[in-house]
Write an enzyme that holds these catalytic residues in place. Sequence first.
Site, short mmCIF file in Angstrom:
data_model
loop_
_atom_site.label_atom_id
_atom_site.label_comp_id
_atom_site.label_asym_id
_atom_site.label_seq_id
_atom_site.Cartn_x
_atom_site.Cartn_y
_atom_site.Cartn_z
CE LYS A 191 -5.07 51.93 49.38
NZ LYS A 191 -6.12 51.68 48.42
CG HIS A 201 -1.37 51.23 44.94
ND1 HIS A 201 -2.58 51.81 44.61
CD2 HIS A 201 -1.63 50.30 45.88
CE1 HIS A 201 -3.53 51.25 45.34
NE2 HIS A 201 -2.99 50.33 46.13
CD GLU A 249 -3.59 46.41 45.55
OE1 GLU A 249 -3.71 46.26 46.75
OE2 GLU A 249 -3.60 47.54 45.01
P1 13P Z 1 -8.52 48.06 50.10
O1 13P Z 1 -8.03 46.88 50.90
O2 13P Z 1 -8.99 49.18 50.92
O3 13P Z 1 -9.47 47.64 49.02
O4 13P Z 1 -7.22 48.63 49.34
C1 13P Z 1 -6.45 47.75 48.63
C2 13P Z 1 -5.20 48.43 48.27
O5 13P Z 1 -5.19 49.28 47.41
C3 13P Z 1 -4.00 48.06 49.01
O6 13P Z 1 -2.87 48.61 48.41
#
Ligand code: 13P
Length: 272
Positions: free
Chosen positions: A11, A96, A177
């Site tokens: 990120k 995402h 996700e």
């Molecule tokens: P986390 O693993 O920090 O919850 O983030 C998940 C994510 O958005 C991966 O792209």
Amino acid sequence: MEYPIVVANWKMNLTLSEALILSGQIFRNVENIKHVDIVLCPPAVFLYPVIDGLRTKTKNLYFGLQNAMSEKEGEFTGETSLNMVKNVCDFAIVGHSERRRLFLETDEMVNKKVKFCLQNSVKPIVCIGEQERFHLEDHFDKEIERMKKQGGILTQIDTALEGVSEKDLSKICITYEPIWAVGTDNAASGVYAAAISYIIKNHLKEKFSDHASDIRVLYGGSVNSQNVREFMMQPNIDGLLVGRASLNFKEFCEICQIASQVKSGNTSFKDN
Ligand code: 13P
């Protein structure tokens, strides 16, 4: 069967020197981790320095963009074109939930990006997810209907893959996700994630028949070294998209190590 895939989504974190240190630590450790494909997605601005810093390449380590514009070039202030990185990136995260929520990306934009990735020989990691947890135990049929509604996860998949040819399906990863699990320390259970992956795979089978099994389905959302085994033990989960835990090299390498152990015996993605 292919190797499982573990994707690190850094990120918008780290300084350049931290990114160089972290990538170096991961590089040195993953060399010894077999039977797993590992993809690092640093912030775009760190991509080239990180790759340059490693100098050599290890067989199972790949790079990806966290987001990619669906055009080759032009008046798109602040965007990164796949064309600028296609020599170093094998993958790109597309759609995402943070892009959808904060930057108003729509399913149609995601579809354009998926197709543009494929045209540029970049494998899209397509993210889909729901706002609120499904209650499959009590309301299975109703929840499947919710998935098929506008904005539902199966509709997100249908639109994202519109116009994609069957020969390209093996290059696509779908990442489930759940939005409620991203960045929360409230991961889905392995059983829940596997149930949704099963529904996704069934849906893909209805859509693409024999070629559906070419698409890998990943889980993402608060994955860490403590819960990774729970996900990787599920036959329907082919890999992981990891956020915060990918910023700590020990934690991330442990995740890769466990993924490798649990799924060992699979063959490599590179063979495609
Ligand atoms: P986390 O693993 O920090 O919850 O983030 C998940 C994510 O958005 C991966 O792209």
